[in-house]
Design an enzyme around this catalytic site. Structure first.
Site, PDB file in Angstrom:
ATOM      1  N   ILE A 244      -0.405   7.939  -0.939  1.00 32.93           N
ATOM      2  CA  ILE A 244       0.638   7.754   0.063  1.00 32.93           C
ATOM      3  C   ILE A 244       2.020   8.052  -0.528  1.00 32.93           C
ATOM      4  CG2 ILE A 244       1.746   6.006   1.535  1.00 32.93           C
ATOM      5  CD1 ILE A 244      -1.057   4.701   1.839  1.00 32.93           C
ATOM      6  N   TYR A 376      -3.978  -9.709  -3.009  1.00 31.33           N
ATOM      7  CA  TYR A 376      -3.364  -8.549  -2.338  1.00 31.33           C
ATOM      8  C   TYR A 376      -2.692  -8.977  -1.028  1.00 31.33           C
ATOM      9  CZ  TYR A 376      -3.175  -3.765  -0.394  1.00 31.33           C
ATOM     10  OH  TYR A 376      -2.777  -2.563   0.137  1.00 31.33           O
ATOM     11  N   THR A 411      -7.289   7.507   1.022  1.00 26.11           N
ATOM     12  CA  THR A 411      -6.712   7.783  -0.306  1.00 26.11           C
ATOM     13  C   THR A 411      -7.717   7.383  -1.391  1.00 26.11           C
ATOM     14  OG1 THR A 411      -5.772   5.577  -0.653  1.00 26.11           O
ATOM     15  CG2 THR A 411      -4.368   7.169   0.509  1.00 26.11           C
TER      16      THR A 411
HETATM   17  P1  NAD Z   1      -2.971   4.833  -4.876  1.00 23.98           P
HETATM   18  O1  NAD Z   1      -3.697   3.932  -5.812  1.00 23.98           O
HETATM   19  O2  NAD Z   1      -3.608   6.134  -4.533  1.00 23.98           O
HETATM   20  O3  NAD Z   1      -1.486   5.099  -5.391  1.00 23.98           O
HETATM   21  C1  NAD Z   1      -0.656   4.082  -5.893  1.00 23.98           C
HETATM   22  C2  NAD Z   1       0.334   4.665  -6.874  1.00 23.98           C
HETATM   23  O4  NAD Z   1       1.130   3.598  -7.393  1.00 23.98           O
HETATM   24  C3  NAD Z   1      -0.361   5.329  -8.051  1.00 23.98           C
HETATM   25  O5  NAD Z   1       0.201   6.585  -8.324  1.00 23.98           O
HETATM   26  C4  NAD Z   1      -0.115   4.346  -9.195  1.00 23.98           C
HETATM   27  O6  NAD Z   1      -0.097   4.961 -10.477  1.00 23.98           O
HETATM   28  C5  NAD Z   1       1.239   3.753  -8.798  1.00 23.98           C
HETATM   29  N1  NAD Z   1       1.462   2.490  -9.481  1.00 23.98           N
HETATM   30  C6  NAD Z   1       0.611   1.441  -9.575  1.00 23.98           C
HETATM   31  N2  NAD Z   1       1.138   0.490 -10.350  1.00 23.98           N
HETATM   32  C7  NAD Z   1       2.355   0.922 -10.756  1.00 23.98           C
HETATM   33  C8  NAD Z   1       3.365   0.394 -11.590  1.00 23.98           C
HETATM   34  N3  NAD Z   1       3.218  -0.795 -12.178  1.00 23.98           N
HETATM   35  N4  NAD Z   1       4.486   1.110 -11.783  1.00 23.98           N
HETATM   36  C9  NAD Z   1       4.647   2.326 -11.213  1.00 23.98           C
HETATM   37  N5  NAD Z   1       3.708   2.888 -10.417  1.00 23.98           N
HETATM   38  C10 NAD Z   1       2.576   2.204 -10.188  1.00 23.98           C
HETATM   39  O7  NAD Z   1      -2.730   3.953  -3.584  1.00 23.98           O
HETATM   40  P2  NAD Z   1      -2.345   4.374  -2.091  1.00 23.98           P
HETATM   41  O8  NAD Z   1      -3.556   4.219  -1.262  1.00 23.98           O
HETATM   42  O9  NAD Z   1      -1.592   5.642  -2.072  1.00 23.98           O
HETATM   43  O10 NAD Z   1      -1.395   3.142  -1.726  1.00 23.98           O
HETATM   44  C11 NAD Z   1       0.016   3.204  -1.741  1.00 23.98           C
HETATM   45  C12 NAD Z   1       0.551   1.914  -1.147  1.00 23.98           C
HETATM   46  O11 NAD Z   1       0.011   1.745   0.161  1.00 23.98           O
HETATM   47  C13 NAD Z   1       0.171   0.660  -1.922  1.00 23.98           C
HETATM   48  O12 NAD Z   1       1.242  -0.253  -1.926  1.00 23.98           O
HETATM   49  C14 NAD Z   1      -0.996   0.111  -1.117  1.00 23.98           C
HETATM   50  O13 NAD Z   1      -1.152  -1.272  -1.297  1.00 23.98           O
HETATM   51  C15 NAD Z   1      -0.568   0.469   0.281  1.00 23.98           C
HETATM   52  N6  NAD Z   1      -1.663   0.507   1.266  1.00 23.98           N
HETATM   53  C16 NAD Z   1      -2.643   1.436   1.188  1.00 23.98           C
HETATM   54  C17 NAD Z   1      -3.641   1.442   2.150  1.00 23.98           C
HETATM   55  C18 NAD Z   1      -4.757   2.458   2.155  1.00 23.98           C
HETATM   56  O14 NAD Z   1      -5.614   2.394   3.038  1.00 23.98           O
HETATM   57  N7  NAD Z   1      -4.788   3.401   1.231  1.00 23.98           N
HETATM   58  C19 NAD Z   1      -3.642   0.496   3.179  1.00 23.98           C
HETATM   59  C20 NAD Z   1      -2.627  -0.435   3.216  1.00 23.98           C
HETATM   60  C21 NAD Z   1      -1.633  -0.414   2.265  1.00 23.98           C
END
Ligand code: NAD
Length: 470
Positions: A244, A376, A411
């Site tokens: 995202i 979470y 994702t």
């Molecule tokens: P992802 O795991 O693909 O990407 C997350 C990114 O954050 C990664 O590049 C990771 O390296 C980075 N990251 C993690 N910890 C970090 C840190 N300490 N410092 C710097 N960077 C850091 O996840 P995603 O699915 O793209 O999710 C992005 C956001 O969306 C998150 O906050 C997640 O909780 C939220 N979200 C995702 C979904 C879903 O269905 N994918 C649903 C609800 C919320």
């Protein structure tokens, strides 16, 4: 990740099969494409008694390139549309009329004072819904109930929420339905939001209620560069290496922003690969490290930033009795506390400029709770609390702060979910499918628009109208 079921049911054989055995048929959602106009076709306009927003709507329709037809409930539309030089006529059902299907249904309910006047809403949607095209848009406009002068008006305006959410569930076929409560004095500040909800950029946003307040010194809609609204702005995006976050970086850059992407040092290569084609800046930092906020503020010091998107997040799922303290702590720290520390540093140093935007990524788990996600869901509910608690304080500097709460988005994070739970997550919404990272990214881009100065302290779900937490 690939949604095999969606691809199958949209093949000729799959479509026949699901029809014959009555399985859900997710629509291939119409998303923004460079080779297709964003706004195209007809909007059917309806209105309740004494509508207050038709004039502003006429401006939006004229500037966006839609044409319009007036339902019989909106007789006032005809002289307005004529004055604005809009091609117009009377609404006729798709089967009977010359104009065929309509791209959007817009109902101005802002003048409704009493529950007995809600009949006009029935008449409009009863007559028009079947004429709405696949992936069409429904937008209902009202007044914020809490600002209404009488209990009867408050009641009638609040009733629109039930209507809009039900329309989203009934319409299916990739159609979205959303409700905008436009405050008195904010009539001409709704354009950026209306455009978002009428466009393919809101493909996976349905059943949402957004409040638009009058913002002091808000720029006039006529002055916006609609194709590059973030031109000259600098945007900080955490977790930008992939998923995202990478989509957010792309969406903000496409709207003209210079993007500064942050991710953990081990993701540096992926981060640079995301930012390079956008001519952005890659900064490898662990946002949870104690020294990071000061280092980021120092790195941005010269030019500052206008937009901060808190997207970085992790999951470490286990039921609470089996969860380690470390798993609890790291999720809370990265998903919530690190955002607080970073904002504190950027605000204290004046790095985030006045008039800026903060958008945090929450989750529907933070709204509904989720088995195995106490850590979470606590962090994501905390994000909502933060946005709500900070809005008034930041208003003094004209900074808005909002959250988006994604549902199931395709994702690497959701690819880790076991197959049966993943399938349930995908299908349990009005779109019968998961969203794409771009859907979250476009929603964030809308909230960062200069025309969204009157939207703050709010949570917008990007969940295809998920049944979870509804
Ligand atoms: P992802 O795991 O693909 O990407 C997350 C990114 O954050 C990664 O590049 C990771 O390296 C980075 N990251 C993690 N910890 C970090 C840190 N300490 N410092 C710097 N960077 C850091 O996840 P995603 O699915 O793209 O999710 C992005 C956001 O969306 C998150 O906050 C997640 O909780 C939220 N979200 C995702 C979904 C879903 O269905 N994918 C649903 C609800 C919320």
């Amino acid at each position: 990740m690939k949604d095999t079921y969606l691809n199958f049911v949209n093949s000729p054989f799959g479509a026949r099969l699901v029809r014959s055995i009555g399985l859900p048929k997710p629509e291939v959602l119409r998303r923004q494409r460079a080779d297709r106009p964003e706004f195209d076709g007809l909007v059917a306009i309806g209105a309740g008694r004494e509508p207050h927003l038709l004039d502003a709507l006429a401006g939006v329709i004229a500037r966006s390139g839609f044409t319009s037809v007036a339902h019989e409930s909106a007789g006032l539309w005809i002289p307005l549309a004529t004055r604005h030089g809009l091609m117009t006529g009377r609404f006729e059902p798709a089967e009977a009329g010359p104009h065929g299907r309509v791209a959007a249904l817009l109902f101005d309910a802002s003048g409704i004072q009493d529950s007995s006047q809600l009949d006009s809403v029935f008449a409009f949607f009863h007559d028009t819904l079947r004429s709405l095209d696949t992936c069409g848009r429904i937008v209902v406009l009202g007044r914020p109930p809490e600002a209404c002068a009488s209990p009867r008006q408050w009641t009638a305006q609040r009733a629109l929420e039930g209507l809009t959410r039900s329309l989203g569930k009934e319409a299916r076929r990739g159609i979205t339905a959303n409700l905008l409560y436009v405050a008195q004095g904010a009539e001409h500040e709704a354009e950026a939001t209306l455009r978002f909800f009428l466009s393919p950029r809101s493909a996976y946003v349905s059943g949402q209620v957004v409040r638009i307040a009058a913002a002091p010194a808000a720029p006039a809609a006529a002055t916006f560069a609609w194709s590059q609204p973030l031109g000259g702005k600098r945007a900080l995006v955490t977790g930008a290496a992939r998923g995202i976050g990478a989509a957010i970086a792309n969406a903000l850059a496409a709207e003209g922003a210079h993007v500064i992407g942050i991710d953990i040092p081990s993701a540096r290569e992926a981060l640079e690969a995301t930012l390079r084609p956008l001519s952005g800046t890659a900064l490898a930092f662990d946002i949870a490290a104690a020294e990071t906020p000061a280092q980021i503020a120092a790195a941005l010091d010269e030019s500052g930033v206008d937009i901060v998107v808190h997207n970085a997040g992790i999951t470490k799922d286990k039921t609470i009795a089996r969860m380690t303290e470390a798993a609890w702590h790291s999720v809370l720290d990265i998903n919530l506390s690190a955002q607080e520390r970073l904002d504190d540093a950027l605000l204290a140093a004046g790095t985030l400029r006045d008039g800026g935007r903060i958008v945090s990524v929450s989750s529907i788990s933070g709204i509904a709770g989720n088995m195995g996600q106490t850590n979470y869901a606590t962090s994501k509910a905390g994000v909502i609390g933060r946005v709500q608690s900070m809005a008034a304080q930041l208003a003094a500097r004209r900074i808005t702060i909002n959250a988006v709460a994604p549902g199931f988005i395709e994702t690497q994070m959701t690819a880790k979910i076991p197959l049966t739970i993943r399938e349930a997550g995908r299908r349990m919404n009005s779109m019968s499918q998961g969203g794409q990272p771009v859907d979250v990214a476009q929603t964030i881009a809308w909230l960062t628009h200069p025309g969204c100065a009157g939207i703050t302290g709010q949570v917008v779900r990007v969940c295809g109208q998920s049944l979870i937490g509804a």
